[in-house]
Write an enzyme that holds these catalytic residues in place. Structure first.
Site, PDB file in Angstrom:
ATOM      1  N   ASN A 193      32.199  44.719  34.282  1.00 41.08           N
ATOM      2  CA  ASN A 193      32.783  44.046  34.652  1.00 41.08           C
ATOM      3  C   ASN A 193      32.060  43.328  35.963  1.00 41.08           C
ATOM      4  O   ASN A 193      32.193  43.699  36.800  1.00 41.08           O
ATOM      5  CB  ASN A 193      34.805  44.334  34.920  1.00 41.08           C
ATOM      6  CG  ASN A 193      35.458  42.598  35.659  1.00 41.08           C
ATOM      7  OD1 ASN A 193      34.992  42.049  35.273  1.00 41.08           O
ATOM      8  ND2 ASN A 193      37.201  43.620  35.666  1.00 41.08           N
ATOM      9  N   ARG A 223      33.004  42.146  30.198  1.00 42.75           N
ATOM     10  CA  ARG A 223      34.533  41.622  29.965  1.00 42.75           C
ATOM     11  C   ARG A 223      33.892  40.768  30.432  1.00 42.75           C
ATOM     12  O   ARG A 223      32.775  40.399  31.064  1.00 42.75           O
ATOM     13  CB  ARG A 223      35.411  42.317  31.047  1.00 42.75           C
ATOM     14  CG  ARG A 223      36.586  41.715  31.148  1.00 42.75           C
ATOM     15  CD  ARG A 223      37.030  41.043  32.477  1.00 42.75           C
ATOM     16  NE  ARG A 223      38.231  40.597  32.162  1.00 42.75           N
ATOM     17  CZ  ARG A 223      38.373  39.658  33.376  1.00 42.75           C
ATOM     18  NH1 ARG A 223      38.320  40.068  34.586  1.00 42.75           N
ATOM     19  NH2 ARG A 223      39.542  38.703  33.363  1.00 42.75           N
ATOM     20  N   HIS A 258      44.355  37.973  30.269  1.00 41.14           N
ATOM     21  CA  HIS A 258      44.385  39.012  30.683  1.00 41.14           C
ATOM     22  C   HIS A 258      44.522  39.018  28.820  1.00 41.14           C
ATOM     23  O   HIS A 258      45.441  40.501  29.177  1.00 41.14           O
ATOM     24  CB  HIS A 258      45.540  38.970  31.235  1.00 41.14           C
ATOM     25  CG  HIS A 258      45.446  38.363  32.396  1.00 41.14           C
ATOM     26  ND1 HIS A 258      46.299  37.449  33.698  1.00 41.14           N
ATOM     27  CD2 HIS A 258      44.598  39.017  34.098  1.00 41.14           C
ATOM     28  CE1 HIS A 258      45.704  37.752  34.801  1.00 41.14           C
ATOM     29  NE2 HIS A 258      44.836  38.832  34.896  1.00 41.14           N
ATOM     30  N   ARG A 300      46.938  30.970  43.598  1.00 37.54           N
ATOM     31  CA  ARG A 300      47.400  30.328  42.637  1.00 37.54           C
ATOM     32  C   ARG A 300      48.433  29.274  42.822  1.00 37.54           C
ATOM     33  O   ARG A 300      49.504  30.670  43.134  1.00 37.54           O
ATOM     34  CB  ARG A 300      46.420  30.744  41.722  1.00 37.54           C
ATOM     35  CG  ARG A 300      45.105  30.902  41.255  1.00 37.54           C
ATOM     36  CD  ARG A 300      44.575  31.814  39.657  1.00 37.54           C
ATOM     37  NE  ARG A 300      43.487  32.974  39.804  1.00 37.54           N
ATOM     38  CZ  ARG A 300      43.026  34.047  39.201  1.00 37.54           C
ATOM     39  NH1 ARG A 300      44.095  34.112  37.775  1.00 37.54           N
ATOM     40  NH2 ARG A 300      42.043  34.106  38.892  1.00 37.54           N
ATOM     41  N   GLU A 359      42.466  48.099  30.335  1.00 37.64           N
ATOM     42  CA  GLU A 359      41.072  47.019  29.627  1.00 37.64           C
ATOM     43  C   GLU A 359      39.859  47.433  29.211  1.00 37.64           C
ATOM     44  O   GLU A 359      39.544  47.644  28.435  1.00 37.64           O
ATOM     45  CB  GLU A 359      40.680  45.825  30.562  1.00 37.64           C
ATOM     46  CG  GLU A 359      42.481  45.136  30.968  1.00 37.64           C
ATOM     47  CD  GLU A 359      42.043  44.163  32.058  1.00 37.64           C
ATOM     48  OE1 GLU A 359      41.721  43.210  32.024  1.00 37.64           O
ATOM     49  OE2 GLU A 359      42.920  44.353  33.062  1.00 37.64           O
TER      50      GLU A 359
END
Length: 399
Positions: free
Chosen positions: A7, A90, A180, A241, A385
């Protein structure tokens, strides 16, 4: 078969080495401060740890250090890099071209870089990391890209289209993509595994809550709708955010403050959310502490978070025509029992009734915290993940 899962960020390279015979993690770590100076933190499954400063001018040197720490010294878990059968990466954004995980070729890397306007913070470093990985491991070592957007590709047009002129979808592929996806895919699959329930006829909401957060409506095992949009900025308030806001807010602030589009993007992505509202931190744990000490803006940020999530849950239950279960995952979803309880309480009208004590005990492991009489279940299901990336990698290279 051993798979290295990567990742990559602009200045970091997180990794896990997984033995797929039993899906055990042999070692994991993070190369940090790439392009600045460099540091690696590495841990093995039997508790050995390596921490050292290393020069990382580029991602290539980081990959070389990963190979070194896996094969030599205190952190050694394999004898030679040839034991790594494949590398799974990823990838944030696959646009409309990559609807499933894909074997990485030069063309795929070029495409990932070409989608940089859709994922400006993630796609470029991920493409750069793939090139660096090729240099270190050689092109004979297969690589697979697992896209955050792919699980959401089952959304119907009524869910993914925006109400702007259709020509912008045709010209620039402007639509809702969702993110996600690998986490939502793992958690929804885990729900069916632990409950033994069938996908057909099911109505599940997955809440991935962390510094970045998103909610997905999963009907019949497929995504019907998701909260993030063209980019990960959409949805509800997050660490830094703003989430979904009236678009006029953007033009109004830009005109008042004389800000450029890029400056507005920075404001909404990096200076808003928990941080912007509270003035304290982007970390939910810091906000909880400040709120307990009487900080009203920290409390407001948390209240906004809970309120907006509850609206998504209600909306998605309506969109699916009912609800069987809500699953919580991610750093906040798995660990913050107070947030989970506040989201779920007073939802008896939906058929959901939760137990506060069960909610406290449910953190960090598969656990149901709804009452025995509740018609709708509430679960904590920790995400993984990395194992999804490793599984996709094995499946594709085995073909």
């Amino acid at each position: 078969m051993k798979v290295l899962v990567i990742n990559a960020g602009s200045s970091s390279l997180k990794y896990q080495l997984i033995d797929m015979t039993d899906e055990s993690v042999l070692a994991k770590g993070n190369c940090e401060r790439i392009g600045i100076d460099g540091h690696i933190g590495h841990k093995t499954s039997d508790g050995r740890a390596v921490e050292r400063d290393v020069s990382f001018p580029t991602h290539k040197e980081a990959f070389m250090e990963v190979v070194d720490v896996l094969t030599k010294g205190e952190g050694k878990v394999i004898d030679d890099m040839s034991e790594i059968a494949a590398v799974g990466h990823r990838v944030l954004h696959g646009s409309e071209k990559y609807k499933t995980s894909t074997v990485i070729t030069d063309e795929v890397i070029d495409d990932i870089m070409a989608f940089r306007e859709l994922g400006p913070l993630h796609n470029p470093p991920q493409a750069i990391a793939m090139r660096a990985c090729q240099e270190v491991f050689g092109k004979d070592t297969p690589m697979v890209g697992v896209f955050d957007t792919s699980f959401h590709q089952t959304m119907p047009p009524k869910a993914y289209m925006f109400g702007v002129p259709y020509e912008y979808y045709e010209k620039y592929s402007i639509r809702r993509y969702g993110f996600h996806g690998t986490s939502h895919r793992y958690v929804s699959a885990q729900y069916f595994k632990v409950t033994g329930k069938a996908k057909e006829g099911s109505k599940l909401i997955v809440c991935h809550l962390g510094n970045g957060s998103s909610i997905t409506a999963v009907k019949d095992g497929k995504v019907l709708d998701t909260s993030m949009g063209l980019t990960p900025l959409d949805g509800f308030i997050m660490g830094t955010r703003c989430g979904g806001i009236d678009p006029s807010v953007v033009t109004y602030i830009a005109n008042k403050e004389g800000k450029t589009p890029d400056e507005m993007s920075t404001l909404m992505n990096k200076k808003s959310g928990f941080l912007g509202i509270s003035g304290v931190s982007s970390d939910c744990r810091d906000l909880q502490k400040a709120a307990s000490e009487g900080n009203e803006r920290a409390r407001l940020a948390l209240d906004m978070f809970v309120y907006q999530i509850r609206k998504f849950i209600g909306g998605y239950a309506a969109a699916m025509g009912g609800l069987d279960a809500i699953a919580f995952t991610g750093g906040i979803g798995e660990n913050d029992s107070e947030i989970r309880y506040d989201i779920c309480k007073d939802m008896e009208f939906l058929g959901l009734e939760v137990c506060k004590e069960r909610c406290k005990e449910a953190s960090r492991h598969d656990a149901k915290f709804s009452t025995d009489s509740s018609e709708v279940e509430a679960w904590v299901l920790p995400t993984n993940e990395e194992i999804m990336i490793a599984r996709d990698t094995v499946e594709l290279i085995s073909k």
